[in-house]
Design a protein around this motif. Structure first.
Motif, short mmCIF file in Angstrom:
data_model
loop_
_atom_site.label_atom_id
_atom_site.label_comp_id
_atom_site.label_asym_id
_atom_site.label_seq_id
_atom_site.Cartn_x
_atom_site.Cartn_y
_atom_site.Cartn_z
N ASP A 4 0.99 -1.18 -0.07
CA ASP A 4 0.11 -0.09 0.10
C ASP A 4 0.99 1.19 -0.08
O ASP A 4 1.61 1.54 0.99
N TRP A 5 0.76 2.11 -1.14
CA TRP A 5 1.49 3.42 -1.17
C TRP A 5 0.96 4.58 -0.71
O TRP A 5 1.27 5.65 -0.86
N THR A 6 -0.31 4.30 -0.13
CA THR A 6 -1.10 5.58 0.37
C THR A 6 -0.23 6.31 1.35
O THR A 6 0.10 5.87 2.30
N ASP A 7 -0.40 7.62 1.14
CA ASP A 7 0.41 8.67 1.90
C ASP A 7 2.03 8.32 2.13
O ASP A 7 2.51 8.81 2.82
N GLY B 276 -1.76 6.95 -4.74
CA GLY B 276 -1.97 7.78 -3.51
C GLY B 276 -0.73 8.13 -2.84
O GLY B 276 -1.14 8.60 -1.28
N GLN C 182 -1.43 16.27 -3.32
CA GLN C 182 -0.34 15.49 -2.51
C GLN C 182 0.88 15.81 -3.19
O GLN C 182 1.56 14.66 -3.18
#
Length: 260
Positions: free
Chosen positions: A11-14, A38, A60
């Motif tokens: 998961d690359w979110t944030d 993300g 972002q």
């Protein structure tokens, strides 16, 4: 099946990714992949308008233009990142300079600048981020080297040695940083269609687009690979070439740079 040398990232979110050399080519294409996944992306290069174009439409992002040869600018830029997002999770060194030249045509001043961009600036970046990465005990460093560092390719009289040095450095970094909980990625692209390779006057085998290169890199990072090399139909041949006796290797290398 051996496990990957780095932890796979599901998961690359944030995730906070600092891309050095993000205004065009592989760096810009990789930024687009990171943003679509993300991640929070810091974009660095000298050309602010091009960085702003990459960042357009994405909240972002943090655009931090500076010259990677300006050692004082590194700490100033990193302070902005810490103030905004608290630090980084991954720094990717994409900045590079290249000019095709035979050994007798090398100009010392130009060679020194190429070496500083391709190699010296990496040390500036490492000195800036490694203390905090080691303190937090997670994160990673990615070096974009090249298959030009595998063997002594004609026309790469300065570029090739600089990339060979990055390959060596990545191996050292892994030995040093893996026990500290940090990931290290070595990225060895083949020929990629950019403003730099447009200077070449020979047929480039298995030429890829920046988007194809970025996708291969992204997959490798996500899978936790140490060395990410592509396209494999070309890079595997060069790896075999490394194993050949010099007499045969030199003969085959000469065939790679026949004029168009």
């Amino acid at each position: 099946m051996w496990p990957p040398l780095n932890p796979p990232i599901k998961d690359w979110t944030d995730k906070r990714i600092w891309l050095i050399g993000a205004s065009s080519g592989i760096g810009a294409a990789l930024a687009r992949h990171a943003l679509s996944a993300g991640a929070k992306v810091i974009l660095t290069a000298r050309r602010q308008p091009q960085l702003e174009a990459v960042a357009a439409g994405h909240k972002q992002t943090l655009v931090l233009p500076f010259d990677v040869l300006d050692t004082a600018a590194w700490s100033k830029a990193y302070a902005s990142i810490v103030s905004r997002w608290g630090g980084v999770d991954l720094i990717v060194f994409c900045a590079a300079d290249y000019r095709p030249e035979r050994s007798w045509a090398v100009e010392p001043a130009v060679a020194a600048q190429t070496l500083q961009i391709n190699l010296g600036s990496v040390y500036s970046g490492l000195a800036t981020v490694l203390p905090d990465l080691m303190a937090q005990g997670h994160g990673g460093v990615a070096l974009v080297a090249s298959v030009a560092g595998f063997v002594g390719l004609p026309n790469a009289s300065v570029y090739g040695p600089s990339k060979a040095a990055l390959i060596n450095l990545a191996e050292i970094l892994y030995t040093d940083l893996h026990p500290q909980g940090l990931a290290v990625y070595l990225i060895n692209p083949g020929f990629v269609k950019t403003q730099l390779t447009a200077q070449n006057r020979f047929a480039m085998p298995a030429l890829q687009t920046p988007e194809q290169a970025a996708l291969a890199i992204w997959r490798g990072l996500s899978r936790g690979q140490f060395e990410i090399h592509f396209p494999r139909r070309f890079t595997q041949l060069l790896k075999i070439l490394q194993l050949l006796p010099y007499r045969l290797r030199f003969f085959l290398l000469a065939q790679l740079v026949q004029p168009k």
